[in-house]
Enzyme design. Structure first.
Site, PDB file in Angstrom:
ATOM      1  N   GLY A 183      48.290  53.375  22.331  1.00 53.28           N
ATOM      2  CA  GLY A 183      48.324  54.882  23.417  1.00 53.28           C
ATOM      3  C   GLY A 183      48.897  55.126  24.832  1.00 53.28           C
ATOM      4  CB  SER A 234      40.031  50.108  27.632  1.00 55.25           C
ATOM      5  OG  SER A 234      41.192  50.067  27.436  1.00 55.25           O
ATOM      6  CB  SER A 291      51.141  47.692  21.263  1.00 61.83           C
ATOM      7  OG  SER A 291      50.273  48.469  20.821  1.00 61.83           O
TER       8      SER A 291
END
Length: 166
Positions: free
Chosen positions: A7, A14, A81
């Site tokens: 995201g 996290s 990512s």
């Protein structure tokens, strides 16, 4: 297994991963949380934020995550990512049966409002290049295993993810 959180920066990846890790530890699971803060200071300290640099960093993380999984550790990876290809590479390294892709779907506006490090502001001012969501693209996952609302209730998100372990 590897729980791969993806995201935008500030989406809550996290935060959710850390809360899930605490719940898993209470239930007796061995866990390890990998995120940008603990990877970029060591393992990937020599890569930049270009697509090539991000690809190399994620490749390294996936290799490390695979080692943890082989040792029986539930590994939580919290990384932007940004492309489907990068996430596909991570899945291929880790192995499809051990890889759970979790898309933390949070609007850009919410992410910008949470910007405690001032990264979005710096990116908009041109001080940060290749910042995902501003001057670098983010591709939403095509078919994630789980979608979490990043602006939803943290306990609800953790409970949703705990169903993976039932």
């Amino acid at each position: 297994m590897v729980l791969w959180f993806t995201g935008l920066s500030g989406s809550g990846k996290s935060t959710i991963a850390l809360a899930l890790e605490k719940e898993l530890l209470k239930r007796g699971y061995y866990t390890k949380l990998l995120d940008g803060d603990n990877i970029r200071t060591g393992l990937s300290s020599n890569v930049d934020f270009t697509i090539e640099g991000r690809t190399e960093s994620i490749r390294r993380v996936a290799e490390v995550a695979k080692l943890f999984v082989e040792n029986g550790t539930v590994t939580l990876c919290s990384f932007i990512s940004p492309t489907n290809d990068i996430r596909k590479t991570a899945r291929e390294i880790i192995g499809d049966k051990d890889f759970v892709e979790i898309y933390v779907n949070t609007s850009l506006e919410t992410c910008e409002a949470r910007d405690v490090k001032g990264l979005y502001k710096k990116a908009k001012a041109g001080e940060i290049k290749n910042f995902t969501g501003i001057n670098a693209p983010y591709e939403e996952p095509i078919n994630p295993n789980v979608i979490i609302k990043g602006d939803g209730d943290l306990e609800v998100s953790v409970n949703q993810l705990m169903t993976i372990f039932n």
